[in-house]
Design an enzyme around this catalytic site. Sequence first.
Site, PDB file in Angstrom:
ATOM      1  N   LYS A  13       0.831  -1.217   0.000  1.00  0.00           N
ATOM      2  CA  LYS A  13       0.000   0.000   0.000  1.00  0.00           C
ATOM      3  C   LYS A  13       0.861   1.260   0.000  1.00  0.00           C
ATOM      4  O   LYS A  13       0.575   2.202  -0.706  1.00  0.00           O
ATOM      5  CB  LYS A  13      -0.876   0.077   1.264  1.00  0.00           C
ATOM      6  CG  LYS A  13      -1.832  -1.045   1.467  1.00  0.00           C
ATOM      7  CD  LYS A  13      -2.754  -0.758   2.645  1.00  0.00           C
ATOM      8  CE  LYS A  13      -2.073  -0.626   3.997  1.00  0.00           C
ATOM      9  NZ  LYS A  13      -1.575  -1.865   4.581  1.00  0.00           N
ATOM     10  N   ARG A  88      -8.713   1.750   9.897  1.00  0.00           N
ATOM     11  CA  ARG A  88      -8.408   0.343  10.141  1.00  0.00           C
ATOM     12  C   ARG A  88      -9.517  -0.353  10.919  1.00  0.00           C
ATOM     13  O   ARG A  88      -9.455  -1.552  11.115  1.00  0.00           O
ATOM     14  CB  ARG A  88      -7.140   0.258  10.971  1.00  0.00           C
ATOM     15  CG  ARG A  88      -5.884  -0.055  10.158  1.00  0.00           C
ATOM     16  CD  ARG A  88      -4.759  -0.090  11.160  1.00  0.00           C
ATOM     17  NE  ARG A  88      -3.609  -0.828  10.803  1.00  0.00           N
ATOM     18  CZ  ARG A  88      -2.513  -0.277  10.251  1.00  0.00           C
ATOM     19  NH1 ARG A  88      -2.505   0.982   9.919  1.00  0.00           N
ATOM     20  NH2 ARG A  88      -1.465  -1.007  10.013  1.00  0.00           N
ATOM     21  N   ARG A 127      11.817  -7.471   4.484  1.00  0.00           N
ATOM     22  CA  ARG A 127      11.796  -6.009   4.357  1.00  0.00           C
ATOM     23  C   ARG A 127      12.864  -5.360   5.253  1.00  0.00           C
ATOM     24  O   ARG A 127      13.061  -5.766   6.384  1.00  0.00           O
ATOM     25  CB  ARG A 127      10.402  -5.488   4.746  1.00  0.00           C
ATOM     26  CG  ARG A 127      10.286  -3.979   4.655  1.00  0.00           C
ATOM     27  CD  ARG A 127       8.868  -3.551   4.439  1.00  0.00           C
ATOM     28  NE  ARG A 127       8.106  -3.479   5.687  1.00  0.00           N
ATOM     29  CZ  ARG A 127       6.879  -2.983   5.763  1.00  0.00           C
ATOM     30  NH1 ARG A 127       6.263  -2.538   4.676  1.00  0.00           N
ATOM     31  NH2 ARG A 127       6.240  -2.962   6.901  1.00  0.00           N
ATOM     32  N   ARG A 160      12.244  -3.514  10.906  1.00  0.00           N
ATOM     33  CA  ARG A 160      11.321  -2.907  11.866  1.00  0.00           C
ATOM     34  C   ARG A 160      10.922  -3.950  12.902  1.00  0.00           C
ATOM     35  O   ARG A 160      10.712  -5.106  12.558  1.00  0.00           O
ATOM     36  CB  ARG A 160      10.056  -2.443  11.122  1.00  0.00           C
ATOM     37  CG  ARG A 160      10.082  -0.984  10.751  1.00  0.00           C
ATOM     38  CD  ARG A 160       8.986  -0.631   9.781  1.00  0.00           C
ATOM     39  NE  ARG A 160       7.643  -1.015  10.230  1.00  0.00           N
ATOM     40  CZ  ARG A 160       6.540  -0.756   9.532  1.00  0.00           C
ATOM     41  NH1 ARG A 160       6.626  -0.112   8.378  1.00  0.00           N
ATOM     42  NH2 ARG A 160       5.363  -1.127   9.968  1.00  0.00           N
ATOM     43  N   ARG A 171      -0.211  -9.089  13.455  1.00  0.00           N
ATOM     44  CA  ARG A 171      -0.768  -7.939  12.720  1.00  0.00           C
ATOM     45  C   ARG A 171      -1.770  -8.409  11.672  1.00  0.00           C
ATOM     46  O   ARG A 171      -2.786  -7.769  11.430  1.00  0.00           O
ATOM     47  CB  ARG A 171       0.362  -7.142  12.042  1.00  0.00           C
ATOM     48  CG  ARG A 171       1.162  -6.318  13.014  1.00  0.00           C
ATOM     49  CD  ARG A 171       2.456  -5.848  12.410  1.00  0.00           C
ATOM     50  NE  ARG A 171       2.289  -4.803  11.413  1.00  0.00           N
ATOM     51  CZ  ARG A 171       3.220  -4.509  10.490  1.00  0.00           C
ATOM     52  NH1 ARG A 171       4.337  -5.184  10.420  1.00  0.00           N
ATOM     53  NH2 ARG A 171       3.002  -3.544   9.637  1.00  0.00           N
TER      54      ARG A 171
HETATM   55  P1  AMP Z   1       1.544   0.630   9.407  1.00  0.00           P
HETATM   56  O1  AMP Z   1       2.862   1.242   9.074  1.00  0.00           O
HETATM   57  O2  AMP Z   1       0.384   1.254   8.671  1.00  0.00           O
HETATM   58  O3  AMP Z   1       1.543  -0.883   9.310  1.00  0.00           O
HETATM   59  O4  AMP Z   1       1.268   0.974  10.960  1.00  0.00           O
HETATM   60  C1  AMP Z   1       2.143   0.548  11.970  1.00  0.00           C
HETATM   61  C2  AMP Z   1       1.424   0.476  13.313  1.00  0.00           C
HETATM   62  O5  AMP Z   1       0.926   1.773  13.663  1.00  0.00           O
HETATM   63  C3  AMP Z   1       0.219  -0.434  13.367  1.00  0.00           C
HETATM   64  O6  AMP Z   1       0.570  -1.803  13.580  1.00  0.00           O
HETATM   65  C4  AMP Z   1      -0.541   0.163  14.553  1.00  0.00           C
HETATM   66  O7  AMP Z   1       0.058  -0.195  15.789  1.00  0.00           O
HETATM   67  C5  AMP Z   1      -0.326   1.646  14.356  1.00  0.00           C
HETATM   68  N1  AMP Z   1      -1.381   2.264  13.489  1.00  0.00           N
HETATM   69  C6  AMP Z   1      -1.201   2.869  12.286  1.00  0.00           C
HETATM   70  N2  AMP Z   1      -2.375   3.324  11.785  1.00  0.00           N
HETATM   71  C7  AMP Z   1      -3.317   2.970  12.695  1.00  0.00           C
HETATM   72  C8  AMP Z   1      -4.731   3.127  12.751  1.00  0.00           C
HETATM   73  N3  AMP Z   1      -5.418   3.714  11.757  1.00  0.00           N
HETATM   74  N4  AMP Z   1      -5.383   2.643  13.837  1.00  0.00           N
HETATM   75  C9  AMP Z   1      -4.720   2.054  14.855  1.00  0.00           C
HETATM   76  N5  AMP Z   1      -3.388   1.857  14.863  1.00  0.00           N
HETATM   77  C10 AMP Z   1      -2.680   2.312  13.802  1.00  0.00           C
END
Ligand code: AMP
Length: 216
Positions: A13, A88, A127, A160, A171
């Site tokens: 994404k 989300r 990654r 990460r 996740r």
């Molecule tokens: P991402 O880089 O989008 O995978 O986000 C990394 C982490 O940030 C996720 O695993 C959540 O812990 C937190 N996070 C990011 N966006 C959201 C969201 N919209 N709602 C809740 N947690 C979020």
Amino acid sequence: MNIVMMGPPGAGKGTQAKFLSKEFGIPHISTGDMLREEISAGTPLGKKVEEILKSGKLVEDKLMIDIIRERLSKKDVEKGFILDGFPRTLSQAEALDELLESLHKRVEYSIYVEVPEKVIVERLSARRVCPKCGRIYNMISNPPKHDEICDVCGVKLITRDDDKPETVRERYKIYTEMTEPVINYYRKRNVLFTVDGTLDVEKVKEMLLNIVGGTK
Ligand code: AMP
């Protein structure tokens, strides 16, 4: 053009959102990146969410909605935006609709990048990220020129914390439980467009342009 990118973590994404952002000159808003910036800067918000991100769990809805409300109040979203990582949960999706309605906007495209769990675990374990510039590599499909060193900054790449296989599975589970209802929500509203995220990056880009291209 208001776009929401959907799909499991590691679906690509972010890569596609960056591409669309450049192509259409509209901001790429990644809530994950915003939270990671807060953590690196050591802000009170960063301290509050650090452990949650490490565990792969979700940050509470209210906090995320406040962050998005503030971000969408900025001038640069006037021509449109690409949300990546938000909404989300169903309550985030509803809150986003309410917020957009008050701004006389709406989600026009919800793009679902579909990828099965097995592929996600393989991808995310490979990654690597540059801790300095944030550039993302994949040791299998998009490796740096020199072993685990950023092509641009010359510093050692890192994995990460939340890309470790156990956390990736967690996740993905959370994604299935919390985010799939959001996909159905957009499907019902007839704004959902699905693309096969297992295809190569260029092919996915082409498909995205076909979906949103007409309205540039
Ligand atoms: P991402 O880089 O989008 O995978 O986000 C990394 C982490 O940030 C996720 O695993 C959540 O812990 C937190 N996070 C990011 N966006 C959201 C969201 N919209 N709602 C809740 N947690 C979020």
